[in-house]
Design an enzyme around this catalytic site. Structure first.
Site, PDB file in Angstrom:
ATOM      1  N   THR A 181       0.813  -1.224   0.000  1.00 49.58           N
ATOM      2  CA  THR A 181       0.000   0.000   0.000  1.00 49.58           C
ATOM      3  C   THR A 181       0.842   1.267   0.000  1.00 49.58           C
ATOM      4  O   THR A 181       1.874   1.356   0.659  1.00 49.58           O
ATOM      5  CB  THR A 181      -0.932   0.005   1.225  1.00 49.58           C
ATOM      6  OG1 THR A 181      -1.703  -1.194   1.214  1.00 49.58           O
ATOM      7  CG2 THR A 181      -1.866   1.193   1.214  1.00 49.58           C
ATOM      8  N   GLU A 182       0.356   2.259  -0.755  1.00 48.91           N
ATOM      9  CA  GLU A 182       1.001   3.568  -0.828  1.00 48.91           C
ATOM     10  C   GLU A 182      -0.018   4.642  -0.479  1.00 48.91           C
ATOM     11  O   GLU A 182      -1.235   4.381  -0.501  1.00 48.91           O
ATOM     12  CB  GLU A 182       1.536   3.814  -2.240  1.00 48.91           C
ATOM     13  CG  GLU A 182       2.606   2.821  -2.639  1.00 48.91           C
ATOM     14  CD  GLU A 182       3.179   3.063  -4.030  1.00 48.91           C
ATOM     15  OE1 GLU A 182       4.103   2.336  -4.409  1.00 48.91           O
ATOM     16  OE2 GLU A 182       2.711   3.996  -4.726  1.00 48.91           O
ATOM     17  N   GLN A 194     -36.021 -12.230  26.481  1.00 54.83           N
ATOM     18  CA  GLN A 194     -36.174 -12.869  25.175  1.00 54.83           C
ATOM     19  C   GLN A 194     -35.342 -12.173  24.100  1.00 54.83           C
ATOM     20  O   GLN A 194     -34.757 -12.831  23.232  1.00 54.83           O
ATOM     21  CB  GLN A 194     -37.653 -12.877  24.760  1.00 54.83           C
ATOM     22  CG  GLN A 194     -37.905 -13.715  23.506  1.00 54.83           C
ATOM     23  CD  GLN A 194     -39.360 -13.698  23.096  1.00 54.83           C
ATOM     24  OE1 GLN A 194     -39.919 -12.631  22.843  1.00 54.83           O
ATOM     25  NE2 GLN A 194     -39.989 -14.869  23.028  1.00 54.83           N
ATOM     26  N   GLU A 252      -3.267 -15.450   2.244  1.00 56.22           N
ATOM     27  CA  GLU A 252      -3.375 -14.262   3.087  1.00 56.22           C
ATOM     28  C   GLU A 252      -4.825 -14.019   3.493  1.00 56.22           C
ATOM     29  O   GLU A 252      -5.132 -13.752   4.660  1.00 56.22           O
ATOM     30  CB  GLU A 252      -2.834 -13.028   2.355  1.00 56.22           C
ATOM     31  CG  GLU A 252      -2.957 -11.755   3.171  1.00 56.22           C
ATOM     32  CD  GLU A 252      -2.281 -10.548   2.543  1.00 56.22           C
ATOM     33  OE1 GLU A 252      -2.467  -9.437   3.067  1.00 56.22           O
ATOM     34  OE2 GLU A 252      -1.567 -10.708   1.534  1.00 56.22           O
ATOM     35  N   ILE A 294       1.981  -0.132   6.729  1.00 48.17           N
ATOM     36  CA  ILE A 294       2.764  -1.368   6.623  1.00 48.17           C
ATOM     37  C   ILE A 294       2.889  -2.046   7.990  1.00 48.17           C
ATOM     38  O   ILE A 294       3.525  -1.515   8.906  1.00 48.17           O
ATOM     39  CB  ILE A 294       4.163  -1.087   6.022  1.00 48.17           C
ATOM     40  CG1 ILE A 294       4.035  -0.321   4.696  1.00 48.17           C
ATOM     41  CG2 ILE A 294       4.932  -2.399   5.853  1.00 48.17           C
ATOM     42  CD1 ILE A 294       3.132  -0.980   3.652  1.00 48.17           C
TER      43      ILE A 294
END
Length: 382
Positions: free
Chosen positions: A127-128, A282, A245, A158
């Protein structure tokens, strides 16, 4: 558990790991959350006891075990807390497989043994600031100059970014490639590399003990021998590993739902209102029944996917289904469980508060819910 792929050896591994975590992690976890850091000593203890990278070959110090052990590692760490599991599981079962699958003999000899022992912590930088879900849109470049690559760019969000000894960096070795993803490569950047520096450690809503940071590359000079696999194949390597992943994330989030349900069950059976236990109402019973049903469905599905993954089946569509549905289910469980705790659920001293904070990011990282649905649609409309 009655899960076919879990043997007595798996259960012994779980028992041993749980015992170690009860002694070495649970008493200190609140402190680690406050300090926003998992001590390096804990990583070394995991390594000493064979609880890091269990799948790695024995020649590099691993135990050469199947994915069932990785599942157990993720589950037991997550039971302690999402902040603990995040970086350790990423290291063990998300980053290391790239080195195992695409690394040269020299690279494996260099990075695997110390990753298994806990001496080295790894990270992967995708990611950037301007590119998250759109992986092909990354701007970090690596220009070849003789025996080196010169890297320029920034990475953010990160995991393990601040303390990693080495980072697998997703970058463009051919920025002019068309389509763009064909210009992506994976290059390993070590701590201490000239031109590589860390930005700030990021302050997150949840997962406070998990190390999340920014990485900056300003003419970072990286040996060409640190290229993982072939130039231009990085995108394909990422796609190949994202199945595991996302399955890992589904396993972790399933545990979060189970743990939130467990602590809420304990609470409603003890807490009283209007001279009755909360569990006697309930509405409470219906909420518990709904959650129990969804949690059971999630568990059954995850277990079936782990069995298929161990057999080496292609389950990209199914893993995408599990990742989005279980993440969203766990978010619903978090909301209902907090509500059943009443005002106490909003107090930091209650575990539900931490787990409520930790859960929303599950629907964002490792592929957002929306990206998962796009993958599923693509698969079913083929």
């Amino acid at each position: 558990m009655g899960i076919d792929f879990l043997t007595n050896e798996h259960q012994m591994f779980r028992k041993s790991l749980r015992k170690m975590l009860e002694k070495e992690a649970i008493p200190y976890f609140d402190e680690w959350e406050q300090n926003r850091e998992i001590p390096k000593e804990f990583w070394l203890k995991l390594g000493e006891n064979g609880f890091l990278c269990p799948q790695v070959s024995e020649q590099y110090g691993g135990l050469q075990l199947d994915f069932g052990y990785s599942m157990i590692l993720a589950e037991e760490l997550e039971r302690v807390g999402a902040g603990l599991a995040s970086g350790i599981v990423l290291h063990s079962d998300i980053v290391i497989p790239y080195i195992e699958s695409y690394g040269t003999q020299e690279q494996k000899d260099k990075w695997l043994p110390k990753s298994v022992s806990g001496e080295y912590i790894s990270a992967i930088a995708m990611t950037e600031p301007g590119a998250g879900s759109d992986l092909a849109g990354i701007q970090t470049t690596a220009r070849r100059e003789g025996d080196y690559y010169i890297l320029n760019g920034e990475k953010t969000f990160i995991t393990n970014g601040i303390h990693a000894n080495y980072v697998v960096v997703v970058c463009k070795t051919n920025p002019k490639a068309s389509p763009a993803y064909r210009g992506i490569s994976l290059i390993v950047v070590e701590d201490g590399t000239p031109g590589f520096k860390r930005g700030k450690q990021l302050k997150k809503i949840g997962m406070h003990s998990a190390d999340t940071g920014e990485l900056i590359f300003e003419d970072a000079k990286v040996p060409a021998s640190h290229l993982l696999g072939e130039e231009g194949k990085g995108f394909y390597y990422l796609m190949d590993k994202l199945q595991q992943e996302r399955l890992i994330v589904a396993i972790e989030v399933q545990i979060e739902a189970e743990e939130m349900f467990r602590i809420t069950m304990d609470y409603v059976k003890e807490r009283k209102a209007f001279n009755r236990k909360i569990s006697d109402f309930q509405n409470t019973q219906f909420k518990l029944a709904e959650m129990a049903t969804e949690i059971d469905i999630g568990r059954t599905y995850v277990n079936s996917l782990v069995a298929k993954h161990i057999k080496g089946e292609n389950i990209v569509k199914e893993v995408s289904m599990a990742k989005w549905w279980i993440s969203e289910m766990a978010k619903r469980v978090a909301t209902e469980c907090l509500q059943l705790h009443g005002g106490y659920g909003y107090m930091e001293e209650y575990e539900i508060a931490r787990r409520f904070r930790d859960i929303p990011v599950a629907a964002i990282y490792a592929g957002t819910t929306e990206i998962m649905k796009g993958i599923i649609a693509k698969e079913i409309l083929k």
